[in-house]
Enzyme design. Structure first.
Site, PDB file in Angstrom:
ATOM      1  N   GLY A  30       0.500   6.569 -12.080  1.00 18.00           N
ATOM      2  CA  GLY A  30       0.270   5.101 -12.979  1.00 18.00           C
ATOM      3  C   GLY A  30      -0.986   4.708 -12.693  1.00 18.00           C
ATOM      4  O   GLY A  30      -1.889   5.009 -11.815  1.00 18.00           O
ATOM      5  N   GLY A  32      -3.442   1.112 -13.073  1.00 24.59           N
ATOM      6  CA  GLY A  32      -3.464  -0.314 -13.187  1.00 24.59           C
ATOM      7  C   GLY A  32      -4.920  -0.790 -13.518  1.00 24.59           C
ATOM      8  O   GLY A  32      -5.913  -0.060 -13.443  1.00 24.59           O
ATOM      9  N   GLY A  35      -6.435  -0.177  -9.857  1.00 25.54           N
ATOM     10  CA  GLY A  35      -6.283   0.736  -9.076  1.00 25.54           C
ATOM     11  C   GLY A  35      -5.382   1.605  -9.601  1.00 25.54           C
ATOM     12  O   GLY A  35      -5.090   1.315 -10.861  1.00 25.54           O
ATOM     13  N   LYS A  36      -4.719   2.395  -8.828  1.00 23.15           N
ATOM     14  CA  LYS A  36      -3.636   3.449  -9.545  1.00 23.15           C
ATOM     15  C   LYS A  36      -2.545   3.831  -8.288  1.00 23.15           C
ATOM     16  O   LYS A  36      -2.859   3.532  -7.253  1.00 23.15           O
ATOM     17  CB  LYS A  36      -4.274   4.649  -9.875  1.00 23.15           C
ATOM     18  CG  LYS A  36      -5.162   5.382  -9.089  1.00 23.15           C
ATOM     19  CD  LYS A  36      -5.558   6.638 -10.107  1.00 23.15           C
ATOM     20  CE  LYS A  36      -6.532   7.568  -9.368  1.00 23.15           C
ATOM     21  NZ  LYS A  36      -6.963   8.675 -10.106  1.00 23.15           N
ATOM     22  N   LYS A  56      -0.178   3.617  -3.417  1.00 24.32           N
ATOM     23  CA  LYS A  56      -1.129   2.662  -4.451  1.00 24.32           C
ATOM     24  C   LYS A  56      -2.212   2.452  -3.806  1.00 24.32           C
ATOM     25  O   LYS A  56      -2.392   2.187  -2.860  1.00 24.32           O
ATOM     26  CB  LYS A  56      -0.147   1.274  -4.520  1.00 24.32           C
ATOM     27  CG  LYS A  56      -0.913   0.236  -5.430  1.00 24.32           C
ATOM     28  CD  LYS A  56       0.087  -0.829  -5.962  1.00 24.32           C
ATOM     29  CE  LYS A  56      -0.503  -1.615  -7.238  1.00 24.32           C
ATOM     30  NZ  LYS A  56       0.428  -2.657  -7.468  1.00 24.32           N
ATOM     31  N   ASP A 147       4.988 -10.179 -13.460  1.00 26.20           N
ATOM     32  CA  ASP A 147       4.720  -8.773 -14.246  1.00 26.20           C
ATOM     33  C   ASP A 147       6.078  -8.250 -14.409  1.00 26.20           C
ATOM     34  O   ASP A 147       5.994  -7.034 -14.516  1.00 26.20           O
ATOM     35  CB  ASP A 147       3.578  -8.238 -13.810  1.00 26.20           C
ATOM     36  CG  ASP A 147       3.058  -7.108 -14.665  1.00 26.20           C
ATOM     37  OD1 ASP A 147       2.469  -6.309 -14.167  1.00 26.20           O
ATOM     38  OD2 ASP A 147       3.457  -7.300 -16.025  1.00 26.20           O
TER      39      ASP A 147
HETATM   40  C1  LIG Z   1      -3.515  -1.241  -8.431  1.00 25.07           C
HETATM   41  C2  LIG Z   1      -2.642  -1.630  -9.211  1.00 25.07           C
HETATM   42  C3  LIG Z   1      -1.632  -1.254 -10.016  1.00 25.07           C
HETATM   43  C4  LIG Z   1      -1.596   0.076 -10.403  1.00 25.07           C
HETATM   44  C5  LIG Z   1      -0.872   0.833 -11.253  1.00 25.07           C
HETATM   45  F1  LIG Z   1      -0.842   2.217 -11.363  1.00 25.07           F
HETATM   46  C6  LIG Z   1       0.419   0.108 -11.622  1.00 25.07           C
HETATM   47  C7  LIG Z   1       1.290   0.910 -12.584  1.00 25.07           C
HETATM   48  N1  LIG Z   1       2.207   1.675 -11.817  1.00 25.07           N
HETATM   49  C8  LIG Z   1       3.092   0.882 -10.976  1.00 25.07           C
HETATM   50  C9  LIG Z   1       4.129   1.721 -10.371  1.00 25.07           C
HETATM   51  C10 LIG Z   1       4.967   2.898 -11.196  1.00 25.07           C
HETATM   52  C11 LIG Z   1       5.825   1.781 -11.894  1.00 25.07           C
HETATM   53  C12 LIG Z   1       6.686   1.144 -11.142  1.00 25.07           C
HETATM   54  N2  LIG Z   1       7.309   0.280 -10.632  1.00 25.07           N
HETATM   55  N3  LIG Z   1       5.752   3.606 -10.344  1.00 25.07           N
HETATM   56  C13 LIG Z   1       6.037   3.784  -8.831  1.00 25.07           C
HETATM   57  C14 LIG Z   1       6.600   4.755  -8.632  1.00 25.07           C
HETATM   58  C15 LIG Z   1       7.555   5.073  -7.460  1.00 25.07           C
HETATM   59  N4  LIG Z   1       7.459   4.335  -6.358  1.00 25.07           N
HETATM   60  O1  LIG Z   1       7.762   6.293  -7.354  1.00 25.07           O
HETATM   61  C16 LIG Z   1       6.944   5.550  -9.796  1.00 25.07           C
HETATM   62  N5  LIG Z   1       7.421   6.597  -9.777  1.00 25.07           N
HETATM   63  C17 LIG Z   1       7.292   7.491 -11.122  1.00 25.07           C
HETATM   64  O2  LIG Z   1       6.651   7.461 -12.022  1.00 25.07           O
HETATM   65  O3  LIG Z   1       7.964   8.767 -11.005  1.00 25.07           O
HETATM   66  C18 LIG Z   1       8.039   9.446 -11.924  1.00 25.07           C
HETATM   67  N6  LIG Z   1       6.090   5.012 -10.741  1.00 25.07           N
HETATM   68  C19 LIG Z   1       3.867   3.486 -11.976  1.00 25.07           C
HETATM   69  F2  LIG Z   1       3.063   4.153 -11.154  1.00 25.07           F
HETATM   70  C20 LIG Z   1       3.119   2.501 -12.761  1.00 25.07           C
HETATM   71  C21 LIG Z   1       0.458  -1.054 -11.281  1.00 25.07           C
HETATM   72  C22 LIG Z   1      -0.622  -1.726 -10.558  1.00 25.07           C
HETATM   73  O4  LIG Z   1      -0.461  -3.151 -10.320  1.00 25.07           O
END
Ligand SMILES: C=Cc1cc(F)c(CN2CC[C@](CC#N)(n3cc(C(N)=O)c(NC(=O)OC)n3)[C@H](F)C2)cc1O
Length: 298
Positions: A30, A32, A35-36, A56, A147
């Site tokens: 993901g 954001g 960041g990512k 992250k 959020d």
């Molecule tokens: C720097 C700030 C920032 C950066 C970002 F990219 C985001 C957005 N991000 C949040 C984490 C996210 C969704 C949730 N909850 N996710 C975590 C997992 C995991 N722990 O496994 C996962 N797994 C997955 O997609 O498996 C196929 N997705 C997905 F990355 C989106 C938010 C932000 O504040």
């Protein structure tokens, strides 16, 4: 086994310390504003037998680490609940904390999972109750999430979901009610309570509003044609076509709300409307919502 001394079995390294050199990038999860989040294999043995972790990282700008970033790491590190994603550790670089390491949930977010897994109503309400349980725990520690949305709820398995991201989470000091911020960038305005849009006043009650929108997303199975942005645009009677925060505020002040999803039980419609009460004091608590879900799911 008496002849193996403890020192031979106890790990002598802190499992929450991750070394950058052993992190092998797999793919992005993901993106954001700041960041990512990326999927890595942490493989110190360098033989592919390591473990998958979600990392992250902030978009590094001239190397200084924003104060809010340390806060986010400290917050997640202090949370222990079955409906909150697990903190695993940190990866430092030049002694500065740069990356947050979390458990990886390969089924991803509800936003991705629901459209492709036709869940029945009882499973949806079970997930909704679990989100309330995670949020009740977060509020018990005086944190507001700011959020809460289906995109930030992760699926562990067909019976368990976890709140997965705390990028906008803030601590509300004792005796305070609101947290005020100057919003910037891409704020999730269609998940924001009316007082957040008008005065940037965030509170435990504004998280309840966002939960109501998250429940709406669950009941529509995150069908993008019924997503909050799409529905609010449709309600804007399509005239000027330019949705601004002011137009959204006007709609909400006219008591306009997201429509009742197809096959949505009347009780769920009532619950969402309570979460979307114009007066924050009229909105329920997560404790109350948990009891409602307990009763309905009996
Ligand atoms: C720097 C700030 C920032 C950066 C970002 F990219 C985001 C957005 N991000 C949040 C984490 C996210 C969704 C949730 N909850 N996710 C975590 C997992 C995991 N722990 O496994 C996962 N797994 C997955 O997609 O498996 C196929 N997705 C997905 F990355 C989106 C938010 C932000 O504040």
């Amino acid at each position: 086994n008496p002849d193996i001394s403890p020192s031979e079995t106890l790990p002598d390294t802190d499992p929450s310390v991750f070394h950058k050199r052993y992190l092998k990038k797999m793919r992005d999860l993901g993106e954001g504003h700041f960041g990512k989040v990326t999927l890595y294999l942490y493989d110190p043995a360098n033989d592919g037998t390591g473990e998958l972790v979600a990392v992250k990282a902030l978009k590094q700008d001239n190397g200084h680490v924003p104060e809010g970033w340390i806060k986010e790491i400290e917050i997640l590190k202090s949370l222990y609940h079955s409906n909150i994603v697990k903190y695993k550790g940190c990866c430092t670089e030049l002694g500065q904390v740069v990356q947050l390491i979390m458990e990886y949930l390969p089924l991803g977010s509800l936003q991705k999972y629901l459209p492709t897994h036709k869940l029945g109503m009882s499973r949806c309400l079970m997930f909704a109750q679990q989100i309330c349980q995670g949020m009740e725990y977060l509020h018990s520690k005086r944190y507001i999430h700011r959020d809460l949305a289906a995109r930030n709820v992760l699926v562990e398995n067909e019976s368990l979901v976890k709140i997965g991201d705390f990028g906008l989470t803030k601590y509300i000091p004792e005796g305070e009610i609101y947290y005020r911020v100057r919003e910037d960038g891409d704020s999730p305005v269609f998940w924001y309570a009316i007082e957040c849009l008008k005065e940037s006043k965030f509170s435990f009650s504004s998280d309840i509003w966002s939960f109501g929108v998250t429940l709406y997303e669950i009941l529509t199975r995150c069908d993008h044609r019924q997503s909050p942005p799409v529905k609010f645009f449709e309600m804007m009677d399509g005239a000027q076509g330019q949705m601004t925060v002011m137009v959204l505020i006007k709609q909400l002040e006219k008591q306009q709300r997201l429509p009742r999803p197809k096959d949505c039980p009347h009780e769920m419609k009532m619950l969402m409307e309570q979460c979307w009460a114009a007066d924050p004091a009229q909105r329920p608590s997560f404790r109350y919502l948990i009891e409602k879900f307990e009763a309905i799911r009996q």
